[in-house]
Motif scaffolding. Structure first.
Motif, PDB file in Angstrom:
ATOM      1  N   LEU A   1      -7.925  16.656  -1.638  1.00 52.91           N
ATOM      2  CA  LEU A   1      -7.106  17.262  -0.583  1.00 52.91           C
ATOM      3  C   LEU A   1      -5.771  17.794  -1.107  1.00 52.91           C
ATOM      4  CD1 LEU A   1      -7.778  14.830   2.395  1.00 52.91           C
ATOM      5  CD2 LEU A   1      -8.705  17.131   2.029  1.00 52.91           C
ATOM      6  N   GLN A   2      -5.307  17.263  -2.253  1.00 47.36           N
ATOM      7  CA  GLN A   2      -4.061  17.715  -2.858  1.00 47.36           C
ATOM      8  C   GLN A   2      -2.943  17.835  -1.809  1.00 47.36           C
ATOM      9  OE1 GLN A   2      -4.784  21.092  -5.546  1.00 47.36           O
ATOM     10  NE2 GLN A   2      -6.961  20.554  -5.550  1.00 47.36           N
ATOM     11  N   PRO A   3      -2.566  16.716  -1.188  1.00 46.89           N
ATOM     12  CA  PRO A   3      -1.617  16.765  -0.069  1.00 46.89           C
ATOM     13  C   PRO A   3      -0.168  16.973  -0.480  1.00 46.89           C
ATOM     14  CG  PRO A   3      -2.068  14.503  -0.608  1.00 46.89           C
ATOM     15  CD  PRO A   3      -2.974  15.344  -1.493  1.00 46.89           C
ATOM     16  N   TRP A   4       0.125  16.933  -1.778  1.00 44.71           N
ATOM     17  CA  TRP A   4       1.504  16.945  -2.252  1.00 44.71           C
ATOM     18  C   TRP A   4       2.224  18.262  -2.001  1.00 44.71           C
ATOM     19  CZ3 TRP A   4      -2.222  14.941  -5.869  1.00 44.71           C
ATOM     20  CH2 TRP A   4      -2.986  15.936  -6.482  1.00 44.71           C
TER      21      TRP A   4
ATOM     22  N   ALA B   1       3.961  14.231   0.987  1.00 43.95           N
ATOM     23  CA  ALA B   1       2.637  14.606   1.465  1.00 43.95           C
ATOM     24  C   ALA B   1       2.830  15.477   2.694  1.00 43.95           C
ATOM     25  CB  ALA B   1       1.817  13.375   1.814  1.00 43.95           C
ATOM     26  N   GLU B   2       1.926  16.425   2.858  1.00 44.47           N
ATOM     27  CA  GLU B   2       2.068  17.362   3.970  1.00 44.47           C
ATOM     28  C   GLU B   2       1.982  16.660   5.322  1.00 44.47           C
ATOM     29  OE1 GLU B   2       0.635  21.763   5.347  1.00 44.47           O
ATOM     30  OE2 GLU B   2      -0.525  20.718   3.846  1.00 44.47           O
ATOM     31  N   ALA B   3       1.201  15.616   5.419  1.00 41.06           N
ATOM     32  CA  ALA B   3       1.055  14.886   6.684  1.00 41.06           C
ATOM     33  C   ALA B   3       0.591  13.475   6.365  1.00 41.06           C
ATOM     34  CB  ALA B   3       0.034  15.588   7.585  1.00 41.06           C
ATOM     35  N   PRO B   4       0.836  12.536   7.280  1.00 39.89           N
ATOM     36  CA  PRO B   4       0.324  11.183   7.045  1.00 39.89           C
ATOM     37  C   PRO B   4      -1.191  11.215   6.861  1.00 39.89           C
ATOM     38  CG  PRO B   4       1.770  11.241   8.964  1.00 39.89           C
ATOM     39  CD  PRO B   4       1.527  12.664   8.560  1.00 39.89           C
ATOM     40  N   GLY B   5      -1.676  10.334   6.034  1.00 38.08           N
ATOM     41  CA  GLY B   5      -3.108  10.261   5.795  1.00 38.08           C
ATOM     42  C   GLY B   5      -3.445   8.987   5.052  1.00 38.08           C
TER      43      GLY B   5
ATOM     44  N   GLU C   1      -1.020   7.147  -2.560  1.00 39.39           N
ATOM     45  CA  GLU C   1      -1.685   7.067  -3.854  1.00 39.39           C
ATOM     46  C   GLU C   1      -1.760   8.442  -4.517  1.00 39.39           C
ATOM     47  OE1 GLU C   1      -2.737   5.799  -1.001  1.00 39.39           O
ATOM     48  OE2 GLU C   1      -3.269   3.692  -1.305  1.00 39.39           O
ATOM     49  N   ASP C   2      -2.103   9.455  -3.744  1.00 39.23           N
ATOM     50  CA  ASP C   2      -2.211  10.806  -4.293  1.00 39.23           C
ATOM     51  C   ASP C   2      -0.869  11.274  -4.862  1.00 39.23           C
ATOM     52  OD1 ASP C   2      -4.858  10.845  -3.434  1.00 39.23           O
ATOM     53  OD2 ASP C   2      -4.447  12.067  -1.668  1.00 39.23           O
ATOM     54  N   CYS C   3       0.198  11.067  -4.104  1.00 42.77           N
ATOM     55  CA  CYS C   3       1.517  11.504  -4.570  1.00 42.77           C
ATOM     56  C   CYS C   3       1.995  10.662  -5.756  1.00 42.77           C
ATOM     57  CB  CYS C   3       2.528  11.459  -3.431  1.00 42.77           C
ATOM     58  SG  CYS C   3       2.240  12.744  -2.172  1.00 42.77           S
ATOM     59  N   ALA C   4       1.637   9.387  -5.788  1.00 42.58           N
ATOM     60  CA  ALA C   4       2.003   8.536  -6.923  1.00 42.58           C
ATOM     61  C   ALA C   4       1.306   9.007  -8.196  1.00 42.58           C
ATOM     62  CB  ALA C   4       1.662   7.077  -6.628  1.00 42.58           C
ATOM     63  N   LEU C   5       0.057   9.423  -8.076  1.00 39.12           N
ATOM     64  CA  LEU C   5      -0.655   9.962  -9.242  1.00 39.12           C
ATOM     65  C   LEU C   5       0.012  11.251  -9.719  1.00 39.12           C
ATOM     66  CD1 LEU C   5      -4.299   9.274  -8.068  1.00 39.12           C
ATOM     67  CD2 LEU C   5      -3.200   8.278 -10.083  1.00 39.12           C
ATOM     68  N   ALA C   6       0.413  12.098  -8.795  1.00 35.09           N
ATOM     69  CA  ALA C   6       1.114  13.328  -9.155  1.00 35.09           C
ATOM     70  C   ALA C   6       2.445  12.997  -9.833  1.00 35.09           C
ATOM     71  CB  ALA C   6       1.342  14.203  -7.915  1.00 35.09           C
TER      72      ALA C   6
ATOM     73  N   THR D   1       6.689  16.562   9.790  1.00 31.69           N
ATOM     74  CA  THR D   1       5.354  16.029   9.508  1.00 31.69           C
ATOM     75  C   THR D   1       5.194  15.612   8.041  1.00 31.69           C
ATOM     76  OG1 THR D   1       4.526  18.265   9.106  1.00 31.69           O
ATOM     77  CG2 THR D   1       4.226  17.353  11.328  1.00 31.69           C
ATOM     78  N   TRP D   2       6.102  16.020   7.175  1.00 31.59           N
ATOM     79  CA  TRP D   2       5.998  15.639   5.772  1.00 31.59           C
ATOM     80  C   TRP D   2       6.374  14.167   5.594  1.00 31.59           C
ATOM     81  CZ3 TRP D   2       7.866  19.693   1.686  1.00 31.59           C
ATOM     82  CH2 TRP D   2       7.123  20.864   1.829  1.00 31.59           C
ATOM     83  N   VAL D   3       5.715  13.526   4.633  1.00 30.86           N
ATOM     84  CA  VAL D   3       5.960  12.126   4.310  1.00 30.86           C
ATOM     85  C   VAL D   3       6.523  12.062   2.884  1.00 30.86           C
ATOM     86  CG1 VAL D   3       4.917   9.848   4.058  1.00 30.86           C
ATOM     87  CG2 VAL D   3       4.024  11.440   5.777  1.00 30.86           C
ATOM     88  N   PRO D   4       7.838  11.880   2.725  1.00 27.62           N
ATOM     89  CA  PRO D   4       8.398  11.740   1.386  1.00 27.62           C
ATOM     90  C   PRO D   4       7.875  10.467   0.716  1.00 27.62           C
ATOM     91  CG  PRO D   4      10.104  12.353   2.930  1.00 27.62           C
ATOM     92  CD  PRO D   4       8.888  11.984   3.730  1.00 27.62           C
ATOM     93  N   VAL D   5       7.346  10.627  -0.490  1.00 24.83           N
ATOM     94  CA  VAL D   5       6.740   9.497  -1.198  1.00 24.83           C
ATOM     95  C   VAL D   5       7.458   9.176  -2.500  1.00 24.83           C
ATOM     96  CG1 VAL D   5       4.633   8.653  -2.345  1.00 24.83           C
ATOM     97  CG2 VAL D   5       4.456   9.931  -0.199  1.00 24.83           C
TER      98      VAL D   5
END
Length: 186
Positions: free
Chosen positions: A42-45, A103-107, A112-117, A156-160
């Motif tokens: 999904l690449q939400p970052w 992340a663009e939206a909560p999910g 985890e996705d943003c941490a990997l990025a 709607t963005w979630v700063p990670v």
């Protein structure tokens, strides 16, 4: 630098020169971040690059106040309280760049996705001779309506992952790592 060297050499940097980080380097770091795996691809970052030191100073003050209001009692919080109460302590260590991965939206897997990025970005920065540090002190505040407004982020963005980037003043001291605890089954 190969990947093993980058993994061994990457340390959290908390002292930076005032030298700017070139925009093309920042774009390369973000490009490396986007090569991270993500749940269902999904690449939400989404990335926000902040180089305005006055804004970083303001966010630092507001984030410190936010944390001081919400620190739970305990030995760790006493240490944090003393640090956050220090008017000279800037949570971004005066680094020339903050790259906020949101992340663009909560999910289900956006953290985890943003941490990997973020890990890809930090390893890539190390390979470029730059220092980085994930600024946990900024996370809670940046997830408030006031924090999002300070950076003009969509609600709607979630700063990670708030990652500072810059040229280290000195080589960070090596950090002792514990041996891994491994359980083998089968």
């Amino acid at each position: 630098m190969n990947i093993d060297q980058a993994i061994s050499a990457r340390h959290s940097t908390r002292e930076y020169t005032t030298q700017a980080v070139d925009e093309e380097v920042i774009v390369r770091l973000i490009g490396a971040a986007t090569l991270a795996p993500s749940a269902m691809n999904l690449q939400p970052w989404r990335f926000t690059v902040i180089r305005d030191q006055a804004l970083l100073d303001r966010i630092s003050r507001e984030a410190k106040a936010c944390l001081l209001e919400t620190l739970a009692p305990g030995a760790q919080s006493e240490r944090f309280h003393a640090l956050l109460d220090d008017e000279h302590f800037q949570i971004f260590y005066h680094a020339p760049v903050l790259i906020l991965i949101s992340a663009e939206a909560p999910g289900q897997s956006v953290v985890e996705d943003c941490a990997l990025a973020a890990q890809n970005l930090m390893l890539s920065a190390c390979a470029e001779g730059l220092g980085t540090c994930w600024i946990g002190f900024a996370q809670r505040y940046l997830n408030t309506p006031q924090g999002k407004q300070a950076l003009n982020l969509p609600q709607t963005w979630v700063p990670v992952a708030p990652i500072i980037v810059g040229h280290p003043k000195t080589e960070p001291a090596p950090v002792a790592h514990q041996a891994p605890q491994i359980r083998w089954i089968g």
